[in-house]
Design an enzyme around this catalytic site. Sequence first.
Site, PDB file in Angstrom:
ATOM      1  N   LEU A  73     -13.010 -25.600   2.257  1.00 40.37           N
ATOM      2  CA  LEU A  73     -12.558 -26.808   1.570  1.00 40.37           C
ATOM      3  C   LEU A  73     -11.312 -26.515   0.743  1.00 40.37           C
ATOM      4  O   LEU A  73     -11.241 -25.482   0.068  1.00 40.37           O
ATOM      5  CB  LEU A  73     -13.682 -27.316   0.647  1.00 40.37           C
ATOM      6  CG  LEU A  73     -13.377 -28.495  -0.262  1.00 40.37           C
ATOM      7  CD1 LEU A  73     -13.265 -29.776   0.566  1.00 40.37           C
ATOM      8  CD2 LEU A  73     -14.460 -28.644  -1.323  1.00 40.37           C
ATOM      9  N   CYS A  74     -10.333 -27.422   0.794  1.00 38.08           N
ATOM     10  CA  CYS A  74      -9.170 -27.343  -0.096  1.00 38.08           C
ATOM     11  C   CYS A  74      -8.817 -28.765  -0.537  1.00 38.08           C
ATOM     12  O   CYS A  74      -9.678 -29.644  -0.578  1.00 38.08           O
ATOM     13  CB  CYS A  74      -8.003 -26.618   0.568  1.00 38.08           C
ATOM     14  SG  CYS A  74      -7.236 -27.504   1.935  1.00 38.08           S
ATOM     15  N   HIS A  75      -7.555 -29.021  -0.829  1.00 41.07           N
ATOM     16  CA  HIS A  75      -7.142 -30.336  -1.313  1.00 41.07           C
ATOM     17  C   HIS A  75      -7.081 -31.365  -0.185  1.00 41.07           C
ATOM     18  O   HIS A  75      -7.696 -32.419  -0.259  1.00 41.07           O
ATOM     19  CB  HIS A  75      -5.792 -30.222  -2.024  1.00 41.07           C
ATOM     20  CG  HIS A  75      -5.368 -31.484  -2.706  1.00 41.07           C
ATOM     21  ND1 HIS A  75      -4.065 -31.704  -3.079  1.00 41.07           N
ATOM     22  CD2 HIS A  75      -6.055 -32.586  -3.073  1.00 41.07           C
ATOM     23  CE1 HIS A  75      -3.976 -32.896  -3.660  1.00 41.07           C
ATOM     24  NE2 HIS A  75      -5.177 -33.441  -3.672  1.00 41.07           N
ATOM     25  N   GLY A  77      -6.934 -30.125   3.407  1.00 45.36           N
ATOM     26  CA  GLY A  77      -7.436 -29.516   4.637  1.00 45.36           C
ATOM     27  C   GLY A  77      -6.526 -28.493   5.287  1.00 45.36           C
ATOM     28  O   GLY A  77      -6.953 -27.814   6.213  1.00 45.36           O
ATOM     29  N   ILE A 102     -10.863 -32.157  -0.371  1.00 45.83           N
ATOM     30  CA  ILE A 102     -11.558 -32.831  -1.464  1.00 45.83           C
ATOM     31  C   ILE A 102     -11.065 -34.263  -1.628  1.00 45.83           C
ATOM     32  O   ILE A 102     -11.794 -35.133  -2.108  1.00 45.83           O
ATOM     33  CB  ILE A 102     -11.459 -32.027  -2.782  1.00 45.83           C
ATOM     34  CG1 ILE A 102     -12.525 -32.504  -3.763  1.00 45.83           C
ATOM     35  CG2 ILE A 102     -10.055 -32.089  -3.350  1.00 45.83           C
ATOM     36  CD1 ILE A 102     -12.775 -31.555  -4.909  1.00 45.83           C
TER      37      ILE A 102
END
Length: 116
Positions: A73-75, A77, A102
């Site tokens: 998971l990141c901001h 993708g 996210i």
Amino acid sequence: MISIHPAQLQDWLKAAETQTPPGALPVVLDVREPWELQTASVKANGFQLLHMPMRSVPARYLELDRNQPIACLCHHGARSAQVAHFLTNQGFAHIVNIHGGIHAWSHELDPTVPVY
């Protein structure tokens, strides 16, 4: 590399149960920077939430279990897709990327997660 949308997370967690070592939970690996975690974070529900900023993954990936299902998971993708690709190349067996990060998580799963 497999990508899932946040709305598909519960289905992935259910499927991951068969691949998770006894007594363990699937992992959501948040690869964002510490300031991003302070801005917006997810609640661990049915998974273990680990934080490992992307830049630290090459030095720390051995802290992870190669056989444990991991969703990155990141901001939005992109960073998580790079980490998922890296982990797959290191022999990790059950890796997915959370497409949209996210940001999508907030829209699809939990609107209480701030968008930034």
